[in-house]
Motif scaffolding. Structure first.
Motif, PDB file in Angstrom:
ATOM      1  N   GLU A 189      -4.909   3.998   6.022  1.00 31.44           N
ATOM      2  CA  GLU A 189      -4.064   5.090   6.510  1.00 31.44           C
ATOM      3  C   GLU A 189      -3.863   4.988   8.020  1.00 31.44           C
ATOM      4  OE1 GLU A 189      -2.318   7.434   5.019  1.00 31.44           O
ATOM      5  OE2 GLU A 189      -2.880   6.735   3.021  1.00 31.44           O
TER       6      GLU A 189
ATOM      7  N   TYR B 206       0.853  -1.193   0.000  1.00 31.46           N
ATOM      8  CA  TYR B 206       0.000   0.000   0.000  1.00 31.46           C
ATOM      9  C   TYR B 206       0.883   1.236   0.000  1.00 31.46           C
ATOM     10  CZ  TYR B 206      -3.188   3.582   1.704  1.00 31.46           C
ATOM     11  OH  TYR B 206      -3.913   4.741   1.851  1.00 31.46           O
ATOM     12  N   ARG B 207       0.600   2.156  -0.912  1.00 32.64           N
ATOM     13  CA  ARG B 207       1.330   3.422  -0.964  1.00 32.64           C
ATOM     14  C   ARG B 207       0.524   4.482  -0.221  1.00 32.64           C
ATOM     15  NH1 ARG B 207       5.719   4.750  -3.536  1.00 32.64           N
ATOM     16  NH2 ARG B 207       5.629   2.899  -4.874  1.00 32.64           N
ATOM     17  N   SER B 208       1.111   4.999   0.821  1.00 32.46           N
ATOM     18  CA  SER B 208       0.408   5.931   1.695  1.00 32.46           C
ATOM     19  C   SER B 208       0.190   7.272   1.003  1.00 32.46           C
ATOM     20  CB  SER B 208       1.198   6.121   2.993  1.00 32.46           C
ATOM     21  OG  SER B 208       0.636   7.133   3.780  1.00 32.46           O
ATOM     22  N   ARG B 209      -0.980   7.871   1.256  1.00 36.38           N
ATOM     23  CA  ARG B 209      -1.246   9.208   0.725  1.00 36.38           C
ATOM     24  C   ARG B 209      -0.499  10.262   1.537  1.00 36.38           C
ATOM     25  NH1 ARG B 209      -7.678   9.532   0.808  1.00 36.38           N
ATOM     26  NH2 ARG B 209      -7.153   9.089   2.988  1.00 36.38           N
ATOM     27  N   ARG B 210      -0.148   9.928   2.774  1.00 38.68           N
ATOM     28  CA  ARG B 210       0.478  10.913   3.653  1.00 38.68           C
ATOM     29  C   ARG B 210       1.907  11.225   3.240  1.00 38.68           C
ATOM     30  NH1 ARG B 210       3.570   9.971   7.992  1.00 38.68           N
ATOM     31  NH2 ARG B 210       3.004   7.772   7.942  1.00 38.68           N
TER      32      ARG B 210
ATOM     33  N   GLU C 104     -10.182   3.268   2.738  1.00 42.21           N
ATOM     34  CA  GLU C 104      -8.946   4.045   2.575  1.00 42.21           C
ATOM     35  C   GLU C 104      -8.489   4.620   3.917  1.00 42.21           C
ATOM     36  OE1 GLU C 104      -5.847   5.397   0.226  1.00 42.21           O
ATOM     37  OE2 GLU C 104      -7.644   4.510  -0.681  1.00 42.21           O
TER      38      GLU C 104
ATOM     39  N   GLY D 168       3.617   9.186   0.637  1.00 46.95           N
ATOM     40  CA  GLY D 168       3.931   8.644  -0.681  1.00 46.95           C
ATOM     41  C   GLY D 168       4.820   7.419  -0.664  1.00 46.95           C
TER      42      GLY D 168
END
Length: 691
Positions: free
Chosen positions: A263, A151-155, A259, A157
């Motif tokens: 996170e 999983y690539r975090s939105r926080r 999502e 990257g």
């Protein structure tokens, strides 16, 4: 001509491509210079810079010492066309999903697999991680399962590796939950937004806190019309004591809040400790038997690293094996080169004996062994025992092998050989509860193609004889005669029932009817109550859970814990069929219930045992005293049909001859007891106690 420096570095300077020479770090003499024979040959500085770019000679300032060791299969490596990506230890997250039964664990796990792209939408089925067909049929999880997700975090990257370990929710499979939590650093606590906090929710939270895990509360099923999120949040804060200011509101079925859940896992679940430089220590938390590869173990690397081809040692058994294959479950098997601290994976090493790789054992390197093993798991004590016998005596050895292989996959299962006059050779098996017993029997019949007879379940009693000896009794047949017994004690449990307030009276009546002793009643909220009773385990493991659900219309839940043994006025109710003791049908019960249970038992057996050519008496006895009796009438041939008149003495002679024949037949004849009779004991017990 090839430059000597290029040869040592595994690259041909003249040809400008990699050679097949091994890549080894070299210490060059200060006077050494590259050859001058070709203008295409790299200079020393150019070669070093080029090699650093290709990561053939890592710069000490660019990477840390552990990463230097993890070059093969370390961070940055990918497998299965990118399905598995290796990341540094600080970006690994190991977490479990815990909840009460039917609160949506498996559905949430399915959504996490979909959202991270671990499973394609076209391949997704409901309860994807519940691979056993029994799990799908019953709609419950009975085995822990693992899946690795990326999983690539939105926080930030960054790419993270998420190791999910799904767990069962039924009280009979608490041991599976405890083993899962030992391999995690965090847990998602899933609570139904309409049902609220239930008994197994509390039990699983205490297990997570005992393992010092970060617990993230998740409110599931918020889309239901009956959902009351605010009430359930208050319950979680008041009963469990978790801070719900940042609780996750999720609908796993609709895909809402997934999502945010991912996170939260990245932000709030701590990373494993980075102990890659230490000697290898890996904890086996599950295993199963593969007919082609032997025992396959699932494990978590606690310290150090392990690579394919390494020779490892099982610290408890001392056995040594060379690893043929290591990999991760994503969720299907993906082979990798190396697993390092914090990672969860599997190993196959042609382990043929199921005794050599037990759950809870520690795996270490042979060449650099660890000094102390990991603590492992606490040995579990079975709650319920029953006899398992093959219908065909030739299948005895097959049953033994099947139980050994199943025990590898289900560490809570215990068994020992048993010989019975009526059944022949079989095994006395220990389980954590009735559901566990049903699941094991069904798996043996389906997965190993066995036809089995199961005797009535009993709990473990303690008995003291007149000569001062104390021992455990897990079968009524092992109980000594009343003249040699001083006392019998039975296990008691602390039973907690969480129920809506409307059903308190029904459940108190149920518990009192099962010899329960009231302890306390607590109001969790305005509408939910906890009832606490001390009650004999023998009264709980039969059909108590079914009655609880029936009397509360499915809303109540229960959880129990062994508190100790107590002496009681217990007797052995022995069943005799045609004068012969039938040990598998015998039960240990309280003296006050003996007459009622005996009447029910003999009456039911009369219906189930087929008629014979002779009269078959069925008796329920306490010692030599018969407390209940029934008789199966014989088939009778009309021997007087040919007598159409004549003297009465002729008829008496024929009847006397028939009676002598039946008497001789009864002395030699044997009565076959069908399997339904043994299973009916459970129904007898229920009817007797619910009158």
């Amino acid at each position: 001509m090839v430059c000597p420096l290029a040869q040592q570095h595994g690259r041909c300077g003249l040809l400008g491509r990699r050679s097949r020479l091994p890549v080894v770090p070299v210490n060059l003499h200060p006077s050494f210079r590259p050859c001058q024979l070709s203008s295409r040959c790299f200079s020393l500085a150019q070669l070093t810079k080029r090699e650093q770019q290709l990561r053939l000679i890592p710069s000490a300032s660019a990477v840390t010492a552990p990463e230097l060791e993890l070059e093969k299969g370390g961070p940055g490596s990918t497998y299965a066309d990118g399905a598995v990506a290796k990341v540094p230890v600080e970006r690994i997250r190991n977490f479990s999903i815990i909840a009460h039964i039917d609160h949506g664990k498996s559905t949430l796990a399915d959504q996490l697999l979909l959202k991270t792209g671990t499973v394609a939408a076209r391949d997704m089925v409901e309860q994807f991680m519940d691979s056993n067909e029994i799990e799908r049929e019953r709609g419950i999880t009975i085995k822990l399962n693992t899946a690795r997700m990326k999983y690539r975090s939105r926080r930030d990257g960054e790419l993270y590796a998420l190791n999910l370990i799904d767990t069962p929710g039924h009280v009979d499979f608490t041991y599976e939950v405890s083993r899962s939590l030992a391999a995690c650093e965090g847990a998602l606590l899933v609570v139904d937004a309409s049902q609220g906090v239930e008994a197994q929710t509390l039990a699983n939270v205490w297990l997570a806190l005992e393992n010092d895990l970060e617990v993230i509360p998740v409110l599931n099923k918020i889309d239901l019309p009956g959902a009351d999120p605010e009430r359930v949040i208050r319950e979680i804060e008041d009963i469990i004591g978790l801070d719900c200011s940042n609780i996750l509101r999720v609908s796993a079925k609709m895909g809402l809040g997934i999502e945010e859940t991912l996170e939260a896992i990245v932000d709030r679940v701590p990373a494993p400790r980075n102990t890659t430089a230490d000697p290898l220590r890996a904890l086996i938390f599950d295993s199963y038997y593969d007919p082609y590869r032997g025992v396959v173990c699932q494990f978590k690397v606690m310290d150090g690293k392990v690579s394919r081809g390494d020779v490892v040692q099982m610290m408890n058994t001392g056995k040594e094996y060379q690893l043929d294959e290591i990999g991760v479950l994503a969720p299907h098997k993906v082979q990798v080169d190396t697993l390092y601290c914090g990672e969860v994976g599997y190993l196959a090493a042609q382990i043929k004996s199921v005794q050599d790789a037990r759950v809870g054992d520690t795996v270490t390197q042979k060449k650099q062994p660890a000094s102390t093993p990991l603590p492992g798991y606490q040995d579990i004590q079975p709650m319920v025992y029953c006899g398992l016998f093959p219908t065909d005596t030739d299948d005895y050895q097959d049953l033994r092998e099947a139980l050994e292989k199943l025990q590898l996959n289900d560490a809570a299962l215990k068994f020992e050989p048993e010989v019975n006059n009526a059944m022949g050779f079989g095994f006395r098996c220990g389980f954590l509860g009735l559901l566990h017993m049903e699941i094991v029997q069904e798996r043996l019949e389906r997965e190993y193609n066995l036809d089995l007879i199961t005797t009535a379940p009993t709990v473990v009693y303690r008995c003291k004889t007149t000569d001062g000896q104390e021992f455990l009794v897990n079968s009524p047949a092992d109980l000594p005669d009343a003249s040699r017994r001083e006392w019998i004690s039975e296990p008691y449990v602390r039973l907690e029932m969480v129920t809506p307030t409307d059903y308190v009276g029904n459940l108190m009546e149920l518990a009192n009817g099962r010899r329960g002793e009231f302890v306390e009643m607590r109001y969790l909220t305005d509408s939910r109550t906890t009832l606490v009773f001390n009650i004999p385990l023998a009264e709980v493991v039969t059909d108590y859970f079914d009655q609880l659900k029936s009397r509360s219309k499915g809303y109540a839940s229960m959880e129990y814990k062994i508190t100790g043994y107590r002496e009681n006025d217990l007797v052995k109710l022995e069943v005799k069929i045609n004068g012969e003791p039938a040990d598998p049908l015998s039960v240990i019960c309280h003296r006050d219930n003996a007459y009622r249970t005996g009447r029910q038992l003999t009456s039911k057996l009369k219906e189930l045992i087929p008629r014979q050519m002779f009269r078959v008496p069925i008796q329920a006895c306490i010692g030599t005293k018969v407390v209940a009796s029934e008789a199966i009438a014989p088939y009778r041939k009309d021997v007087l049909a040919k007598c159409y008149g004549g003297d009465i003495s002729r008829k008496k002679k024929l009847l006397q001859k028939q009676a002598e024949g039946k008497k001789r037949m009864k002395a030699l004849g044997k009565v076959e007891v069908p399997q339904e009779a043994f299973m009916a004991i459970l129904k007898i017990d229920r009817e007797a106690k619910d009158e």
